[in-house]
Design a protein around this motif. Structure first.
Motif, PDB file in Angstrom:
ATOM      1  N   ALA A 160     -90.374  24.898 -39.395  1.00 31.84           N
ATOM      2  CA  ALA A 160     -91.454  24.370 -40.129  1.00 31.84           C
ATOM      3  C   ALA A 160     -92.389  25.241 -40.647  1.00 31.84           C
ATOM      4  CB  ALA A 160     -91.989  23.236 -39.186  1.00 31.84           C
ATOM      5  N   MET A 161     -92.802  25.523 -41.706  1.00 31.76           N
ATOM      6  CA  MET A 161     -93.853  26.627 -42.228  1.00 31.76           C
ATOM      7  C   MET A 161     -95.106  25.827 -42.592  1.00 31.76           C
ATOM      8  SD  MET A 161     -92.417  29.585 -42.754  1.00 31.76           S
ATOM      9  CE  MET A 161     -92.593  30.327 -44.522  1.00 31.76           C
ATOM     10  N   ASP A 162     -95.247  24.898 -41.911  1.00 31.91           N
ATOM     11  CA  ASP A 162     -96.647  24.126 -42.053  1.00 31.91           C
ATOM     12  C   ASP A 162     -97.657  25.006 -41.542  1.00 31.91           C
ATOM     13  OD1 ASP A 162     -95.550  23.538 -39.546  1.00 31.91           O
ATOM     14  OD2 ASP A 162     -96.802  21.953 -39.394  1.00 31.91           O
ATOM     15  N   SER A 163     -97.612  26.000 -40.707  1.00 31.33           N
ATOM     16  CA  SER A 163     -98.552  26.780 -40.071  1.00 31.33           C
ATOM     17  C   SER A 163     -98.018  28.142 -39.658  1.00 31.33           C
ATOM     18  CB  SER A 163     -99.408  26.186 -38.919  1.00 31.33           C
ATOM     19  OG  SER A 163     -98.387  26.191 -37.949  1.00 31.33           O
ATOM     20  N   VAL A 164     -99.084  29.267 -39.813  1.00 27.97           N
ATOM     21  CA  VAL A 164     -98.617  30.385 -39.478  1.00 27.97           C
ATOM     22  C   VAL A 164     -98.169  30.542 -37.994  1.00 27.97           C
ATOM     23  CG1 VAL A 164     -99.103  32.865 -39.241  1.00 27.97           C
ATOM     24  CG2 VAL A 164     -99.865  31.568 -41.292  1.00 27.97           C
ATOM     25  N   ALA A 165     -98.728  29.856 -37.080  1.00 26.75           N
ATOM     26  CA  ALA A 165     -98.349  29.747 -35.706  1.00 26.75           C
ATOM     27  C   ALA A 165     -97.122  29.363 -35.392  1.00 26.75           C
ATOM     28  CB  ALA A 165     -99.606  28.934 -35.087  1.00 26.75           C
ATOM     29  N   ASN A 166     -96.430  28.292 -36.197  1.00 24.77           N
ATOM     30  CA  ASN A 166     -95.270  27.835 -36.245  1.00 24.77           C
ATOM     31  C   ASN A 166     -94.163  28.745 -36.504  1.00 24.77           C
ATOM     32  OD1 ASN A 166     -95.856  25.280 -34.978  1.00 24.77           O
ATOM     33  ND2 ASN A 166     -95.773  24.136 -36.907  1.00 24.77           N
ATOM     34  N   LEU A 188    -102.796  39.904 -35.446  1.00 28.09           N
ATOM     35  CA  LEU A 188    -103.656  38.631 -35.122  1.00 28.09           C
ATOM     36  C   LEU A 188    -103.056  37.462 -35.691  1.00 28.09           C
ATOM     37  CD1 LEU A 188    -107.287  40.282 -36.217  1.00 28.09           C
ATOM     38  CD2 LEU A 188    -106.351  39.966 -33.880  1.00 28.09           C
ATOM     39  N   GLN A 189    -102.263  37.636 -36.868  1.00 25.95           N
ATOM     40  CA  GLN A 189    -101.627  36.373 -37.346  1.00 25.95           C
ATOM     41  C   GLN A 189    -100.391  36.046 -36.769  1.00 25.95           C
ATOM     42  OE1 GLN A 189    -103.064  34.162 -39.717  1.00 25.95           O
ATOM     43  NE2 GLN A 189    -104.972  35.414 -39.145  1.00 25.95           N
ATOM     44  N   PHE A 190     -99.586  36.956 -36.455  1.00 25.64           N
ATOM     45  CA  PHE A 190     -98.204  36.993 -35.685  1.00 25.64           C
ATOM     46  C   PHE A 190     -98.197  37.629 -34.483  1.00 25.64           C
ATOM     47  CE2 PHE A 190     -97.764  36.957 -40.399  1.00 25.64           C
ATOM     48  CZ  PHE A 190     -96.876  35.603 -40.446  1.00 25.64           C
ATOM     49  N   PRO A 191     -98.935  37.057 -33.485  1.00 20.34           N
ATOM     50  CA  PRO A 191     -98.794  37.939 -32.176  1.00 20.34           C
ATOM     51  C   PRO A 191     -97.630  37.728 -31.492  1.00 20.34           C
ATOM     52  CG  PRO A 191    -100.340  35.752 -32.065  1.00 20.34           C
ATOM     53  CD  PRO A 191     -99.984  36.267 -33.315  1.00 20.34           C
ATOM     54  N   GLN A 192     -96.820  36.742 -31.600  1.00 12.74           N
ATOM     55  CA  GLN A 192     -95.463  36.623 -30.746  1.00 12.74           C
ATOM     56  C   GLN A 192     -94.470  37.411 -31.371  1.00 12.74           C
ATOM     57  OE1 GLN A 192     -94.432  32.638 -29.310  1.00 12.74           O
ATOM     58  NE2 GLN A 192     -96.217  31.941 -30.364  1.00 12.74           N
ATOM     59  N   ALA A 193     -94.509  37.336 -32.775  1.00 17.19           N
ATOM     60  CA  ALA A 193     -93.510  38.112 -33.288  1.00 17.19           C
ATOM     61  C   ALA A 193     -93.653  39.776 -33.435  1.00 17.19           C
ATOM     62  CB  ALA A 193     -93.356  37.650 -34.905  1.00 17.19           C
ATOM     63  N   LYS A 194     -94.857  40.027 -33.355  1.00 17.21           N
ATOM     64  CA  LYS A 194     -95.281  41.568 -33.362  1.00 17.21           C
ATOM     65  C   LYS A 194     -94.971  42.027 -31.735  1.00 17.21           C
ATOM     66  CE  LYS A 194     -97.496  44.044 -35.683  1.00 17.21           C
ATOM     67  NZ  LYS A 194     -96.744  45.228 -36.694  1.00 17.21           N
ATOM     68  N   ARG A 195     -95.152  40.949 -30.964  1.00 14.59           N
ATOM     69  CA  ARG A 195     -94.960  41.608 -29.510  1.00 14.59           C
ATOM     70  C   ARG A 195     -93.480  41.754 -29.365  1.00 14.59           C
ATOM     71  NH1 ARG A 195     -96.711  44.440 -25.607  1.00 14.59           N
ATOM     72  NH2 ARG A 195     -96.211  43.801 -23.394  1.00 14.59           N
ATOM     73  N   ARG A 196     -92.890  40.633 -29.737  1.00 16.73           N
ATOM     74  CA  ARG A 196     -91.082  40.688 -29.743  1.00 16.73           C
ATOM     75  C   ARG A 196     -90.768  41.958 -30.224  1.00 16.73           C
ATOM     76  NH1 ARG A 196     -86.772  40.836 -26.806  1.00 16.73           N
ATOM     77  NH2 ARG A 196     -85.054  39.784 -27.730  1.00 16.73           N
ATOM     78  N   LEU A 197     -91.049  42.199 -31.580  1.00 17.81           N
ATOM     79  CA  LEU A 197     -90.732  43.437 -32.298  1.00 17.81           C
ATOM     80  C   LEU A 197     -91.084  44.842 -31.524  1.00 17.81           C
ATOM     81  CD1 LEU A 197     -91.325  43.717 -36.113  1.00 17.81           C
ATOM     82  CD2 LEU A 197     -91.460  45.855 -34.496  1.00 17.81           C
ATOM     83  N   ASN A 198     -92.445  44.801 -31.002  1.00 21.44           N
ATOM     84  CA  ASN A 198     -92.445  46.075 -30.227  1.00 21.44           C
ATOM     85  C   ASN A 198     -91.882  46.030 -29.110  1.00 21.44           C
ATOM     86  OD1 ASN A 198     -94.883  46.727 -27.633  1.00 21.44           O
ATOM     87  ND2 ASN A 198     -94.438  48.251 -29.367  1.00 21.44           N
ATOM     88  N   GLU A 199     -91.397  45.049 -28.296  1.00 15.80           N
ATOM     89  CA  GLU A 199     -90.448  44.870 -27.097  1.00 15.80           C
ATOM     90  C   GLU A 199     -89.344  45.671 -27.447  1.00 15.80           C
ATOM     91  OE1 GLU A 199     -88.988  41.911 -23.974  1.00 15.80           O
ATOM     92  OE2 GLU A 199     -89.478  41.277 -25.847  1.00 15.80           O
ATOM     93  N   LEU A 200     -88.655  45.066 -28.601  1.00 13.23           N
ATOM     94  CA  LEU A 200     -87.194  45.710 -28.790  1.00 13.23           C
ATOM     95  C   LEU A 200     -87.551  47.240 -29.183  1.00 13.23           C
ATOM     96  CD1 LEU A 200     -85.862  42.714 -30.944  1.00 13.23           C
ATOM     97  CD2 LEU A 200     -85.308  43.458 -28.708  1.00 13.23           C
ATOM     98  N   GLN A 201     -88.553  47.583 -30.043  1.00  8.90           N
ATOM     99  CA  GLN A 201     -88.504  48.817 -30.288  1.00  8.90           C
ATOM    100  C   GLN A 201     -88.601  49.861 -29.075  1.00  8.90           C
ATOM    101  OE1 GLN A 201     -88.534  50.847 -33.222  1.00  8.90           O
ATOM    102  NE2 GLN A 201     -89.388  49.838 -34.926  1.00  8.90           N
TER     103      GLN A 201
END
Length: 229
Positions: A166-172, A64-77
């Motif tokens: 920029a670590m000003d938000s989790v989305a970034n 829920l917090q890192f949808p793009q990174a989790k999706r990319r990680l899953n794609e590579l796996q």
């Protein structure tokens, strides 16, 4: 919100599903067909089989917090599974992805902190450079890491990746991390081990410099043997 639903006895997958929008659907563990590879099943169906335990609850929260990174990680796996199958030993890429998925974190910190961390100069990192930690930000990603911190113990270690965004938000941070996950780079495990309870402000006991004298936790760098004559 998910925690409140859980407190009323709902299954973990249902609590997560009702929390907020996600790129996947959380479903009961029985949704995973017998013999199917977990990561490939998620990639093909966008359904995450979820058990009723803390480990899978935190996994869902990271989705829920890192949808793009989790999706990319899953794609590579999933891609690695298609290319190489499931063997007794994971290849370098799948191994690195699993390490970060379970115990990863992002660290944005001044250069001296990174230099000391990579050199495993623990006293310099946590005692001498302690004031610099006010300029650092540590963002946890690994769901097993979050589970361990629910019952903190001194030896807990995160595998941290240097954040250069920029670590000003989790989305970034999420969008940037997803772009960093390139197979050749990631297979080299570009992470540094960090005993997280040594981070200033994370554990009251680390106010005492002797906290870092425990060589079983704050291990010295490995010394590579030279050639023998």
């Amino acid at each position: 919100m998910a925690q409140q639903v859980l407190q009323h006895g709902a299954p973990v997958h249902r609590a997560l599903q009702g929390a907020m929008a996600a790129p996947v659907q959380f479903v009961p563990q029985d949704d995973l067909p017998e013999g199917a590879a977990y990561e490939q099943h998620i990639f093909e169906t966008r359904r995450v089989p979820t058990r009723d335990n803390l480990h899978d609850f935190f996994n869902g929260l990271v989705w829920l917090q890192f949808p793009q990174a989790k999706r990319r990680l899953n794609e590579l796996q999933a891609g690695a599974i298609v290319a190489h199958g499931i063997g007794a030993v994971r290849g370098p890429l799948r191994d690195a992805l699993t390490v970060f998925d379970e115990n990863g974190a992002l660290l944005d910190a001044p250069a001296p902190i990174w230099q000391a961390l990579q050199a495993r100069e623990w006293t310099r990192l946590f005692v001498d450079l302690r004031p610099l930690w006010h300029e650092a930000r540590l963002l946890l990603f690994g769901h097993a890491l979050l589970e361990k911190l629910a019952a903190p113990r001194k030896p807990i270690v995160a595998h941290v990746y240097r954040a250069q965004c920029a670590m000003d938000s989790v989305a970034n941070a999420d969008a940037w991390l997803a772009q960093q996950m390139e197979p050749g780079h990631w297979a080299g495990k570009p992470f540094s081990p960090l005993p997280v309870l040594g981070v200033p402000g994370w554990w009251a006991a680390n106010e005492d410099p002797s906290f870092y004298a425990d060589a079983q936790v704050f291990r010295p760098p490995r010394v590579l043997a030279g050639p023998t004559s």
